[in-house]
Design an enzyme around this catalytic site. Structure first.
Site, PDB file in Angstrom:
ATOM      1  N   LYS A   1       8.364  -0.365   8.310  1.00  0.00           N
ATOM      2  CA  LYS A   1       9.362   0.206   7.530  1.00  0.00           C
ATOM      3  C   LYS A   1      10.616   0.821   8.346  1.00  0.00           C
ATOM      4  CE  LYS A   1       7.978  -0.216   2.890  1.00  0.00           C
ATOM      5  NZ  LYS A   1       8.048   0.064   1.606  1.00  0.00           N
TER       6      LYS A   1
ATOM      7  N   LYS B   1       4.555 -11.622   2.738  1.00  0.00           N
ATOM      8  CA  LYS B   1       4.148 -11.277   1.117  1.00  0.00           C
ATOM      9  C   LYS B   1       5.511 -11.533   0.361  1.00  0.00           C
ATOM     10  CE  LYS B   1       3.842  -6.892  -0.276  1.00  0.00           C
ATOM     11  NZ  LYS B   1       3.374  -5.517  -0.722  1.00  0.00           N
TER      12      LYS B   1
ATOM     13  N   LYS C   1       9.254  -7.368  -4.268  1.00  0.00           N
ATOM     14  CA  LYS C   1      10.503  -7.337  -5.093  1.00  0.00           C
ATOM     15  C   LYS C   1      11.792  -6.633  -4.489  1.00  0.00           C
ATOM     16  CE  LYS C   1       7.774  -3.535  -7.195  1.00  0.00           C
ATOM     17  NZ  LYS C   1       7.672  -2.675  -5.887  1.00  0.00           N
TER      18      LYS C   1
HETATM   19  N1  AQP Z   1       3.112 -10.467  -3.056  1.00  0.00           N
HETATM   20  C1  AQP Z   1       1.927  -9.493  -3.537  1.00  0.00           C
HETATM   21  N2  AQP Z   1       0.843 -10.068  -3.780  1.00  0.00           N
HETATM   22  C2  AQP Z   1      -0.384  -9.447  -4.534  1.00  0.00           C
HETATM   23  N3  AQP Z   1      -0.139  -8.281  -4.778  1.00  0.00           N
HETATM   24  C3  AQP Z   1       0.883  -7.692  -4.525  1.00  0.00           C
HETATM   25  N4  AQP Z   1       1.383  -6.320  -4.586  1.00  0.00           N
HETATM   26  C4  AQP Z   1       2.554  -6.166  -4.367  1.00  0.00           C
HETATM   27  N5  AQP Z   1       2.969  -7.381  -3.927  1.00  0.00           N
HETATM   28  C5  AQP Z   1       2.111  -8.138  -4.092  1.00  0.00           C
HETATM   29  C6  AQP Z   1       0.495  -5.270  -5.450  1.00  0.00           C
HETATM   30  O1  AQP Z   1       1.447  -4.560  -6.491  1.00  0.00           O
HETATM   31  C7  AQP Z   1       0.937  -3.253  -6.551  1.00  0.00           C
HETATM   32  C8  AQP Z   1       2.350  -2.435  -6.598  1.00  0.00           C
HETATM   33  O2  AQP Z   1       2.918  -2.504  -5.389  1.00  0.00           O
HETATM   34  P1  AQP Z   1       3.988  -1.615  -5.021  1.00  0.00           P
HETATM   35  O3  AQP Z   1       5.368  -1.796  -5.804  1.00  0.00           O
HETATM   36  O4  AQP Z   1       3.665   0.026  -5.149  1.00  0.00           O
HETATM   37  O5  AQP Z   1       4.222  -1.691  -3.331  1.00  0.00           O
HETATM   38  P2  AQP Z   1       4.533  -3.106  -2.541  1.00  0.00           P
HETATM   39  O6  AQP Z   1       3.128  -3.262  -2.434  1.00  0.00           O
HETATM   40  O7  AQP Z   1       5.328  -2.691  -1.551  1.00  0.00           O
HETATM   41  O8  AQP Z   1       5.261  -4.041  -3.430  1.00  0.00           O
HETATM   42  P3  AQP Z   1       6.560  -4.928  -3.091  1.00  0.00           P
HETATM   43  O9  AQP Z   1       6.860  -5.869  -4.121  1.00  0.00           O
HETATM   44  O10 AQP Z   1       6.300  -5.527  -1.872  1.00  0.00           O
HETATM   45  O11 AQP Z   1       7.573  -3.838  -3.331  1.00  0.00           O
HETATM   46  P4  AQP Z   1       8.769  -3.402  -2.022  1.00  0.00           P
HETATM   47  O12 AQP Z   1       9.512  -4.626  -2.176  1.00  0.00           O
HETATM   48  O13 AQP Z   1       9.370  -2.287  -2.867  1.00  0.00           O
HETATM   49  O14 AQP Z   1       8.148  -2.850  -0.772  1.00  0.00           O
HETATM   50  C9  AQP Z   1       0.179  -2.929  -5.421  1.00  0.00           C
HETATM   51  O15 AQP Z   1      -1.251  -2.998  -5.689  1.00  0.00           O
HETATM   52  C10 AQP Z   1       0.349  -3.996  -4.479  1.00  0.00           C
HETATM   53  O16 AQP Z   1      -0.720  -4.342  -3.498  1.00  0.00           O
END
Ligand code: AQP
Length: 333
Positions: free
Chosen positions: A116, A198, A201
């Site tokens: 990050k 991955k 969002k």
């Molecule tokens: N692509 C993914 N596949 C499976 N699981 C996923 N999770 C996130 N992306 C995937 C799971 O969703 C939960 C919540 O995630 P989060 O919002 O706390 O953080 P993150 O993992 O950083 O999700 P994003 O979508 O990638 O958010 P940003 O873009 O803001 O960093 C977790 O249990 C995660 O494993």
């Protein structure tokens, strides 16, 4: 009585944008099932989301949207604790205390911090560095036995476990040692534009992810544009990352196994398959979207749930915090 014997689960989601089908299949679908078996606490991690600069108006809207979506997806605010992290000040308070029991060197080794920082070189803030300590506080406050984590969060969970070992080693049995809860469905959903990455969002490429609130046409269009390969066979062979990703999404939406999917699309091209994936995902999300629309019109219900969730979360976590405060030598009334 029965509730007391259930194992405790904690999981949070960041309100950094509308959840994607990655969050949905990887986290939310599991959370719903876990309500049957565990004593669950789920939350919106708005404190965590501030480690990346947010637009305040958008953030406020997204906190409400994410919270309503959790209920719309099937989480029951009566059965589970559903709360917004910033509504419970115990998180920030325990995080500070735990900061003093975490080593600089440990945090420097966190790969997510390195990733990050590289992504946001203009805003390498202290919160980004101590993010795993806040995550440890989230888990330990509720004495969670298990934390559903993706592979990417394992290192942070390991840190939380080290903190428990260190703290309990000095002060006795204060925190429950949390275990990672890895299920098959925690497998990653990958980006539709780069299947080695991955699905996130916060991805700037709108075609890379499918939001759980995308309409049917948008969902189908995004799947039609999904990056695959130059072959034509729908099968889970090495090197076919794009197709494998679409197969696991289709499996998530329909409950079909890879063998069943391969048989269903034998002799049919990628065009047919992509359309079927888009339609299956749209069908799967439709009831949640309907329910979300209904809940959005009932703001007072959402606010009531948020307040009750905050009270429940505060009450449980206050016990842990006061125990910690006593152990470290504070004057506690
Ligand atoms: N692509 C993914 N596949 C499976 N699981 C996923 N999770 C996130 N992306 C995937 C799971 O969703 C939960 C919540 O995630 P989060 O919002 O706390 O953080 P993150 O993992 O950083 O999700 P994003 O979508 O990638 O958010 P940003 O873009 O803001 O960093 C977790 O249990 C995660 O494993």
């Amino acid at each position: 009585m029965e509730q007391e014997q259930k194992k405790k689960i904690l999981s949070l989601i960041q309100p950094t944008n509308t959840p994607t089908i990655g969050n949905y299949f990887g986290a939310m679908c599991n959370w719903i099932k876990m309500q049957e078996e565990f004593d669950c606490t789920y939350g919106i991690a708005d404190l965590h989301s501030l480690t990346v600069r947010q637009d305040p108006v958008k953030l406020r809207a997204q906190i409400k949207e994410s919270y309503a979506l959790l209920i719309a997806s099937g989480l029951d605010p009566e059965r589970s604790t559903l709360f917004v992290q910033s509504h419970n000040p115990n998180h920030s308070e325990l995080a500070w205390l735990l900061n003093c029991y975490t080593q600089f060197g440990e945090l420097s080794r966190m790969t997510q911090f390195k990733d990050k920082s590289a992504k946001h070189p203009d805003n390498i803030n202290a919160g980004l560095f101590t993010y795993p300590v806040l995550m440890a506080a989230d888990i330990l406050l509720y004495q969670a036995d298990m934390v559903p984590v993706g592979v990417d969060q394992m290192q942070h969970l390991e840190l939380a476990r080290n903190i428990v070992q260190r703290f309990n080693g000095v002060y006795g049995d204060v925190f429950t040692m949390p275990e990672g809860y890895l299920t098959k469905a925690t497998a990653k959903v990958m980006s539709l534009q780069d299947p080695t990455k991955k699905m996130s969002k916060s991805d700037e490429n709108v075609n890379a992810s499918v939001s759980v609130l995308d309409d049917r046409d948008t969902i189908i269009r995004k799947f039609k544009r999904a990056v695959t390969d130059s072959e034509t066979e729908v099968c889970a062979r090495e090197g076919k990352d794009g197709i494998i990703n679409l197969m696991s999404i289709y499996g998530g939406a329909t409950g079909k196994s890879f063998e069943e999917i391969e048989a269903e699309f034998k002799g049919r091209g990628y065009g047919d398959f992509k359309l079927a994936v888009g339609e299956a995902v749209a069908d799967k999300l439709a009831p949640m979207q309907e329910e979300y629309k209904r809940l959005s019109a009932d703001r007072s219900y959402i606010e009531t749930c948020m307040k009750q969730g905050a009270e429940k979360a505060y009450k449980v976590s206050r016990k842990t915090l006061q125990k910690v405060q006593k152990k470290v030598g504070f004057v506690v009334f």
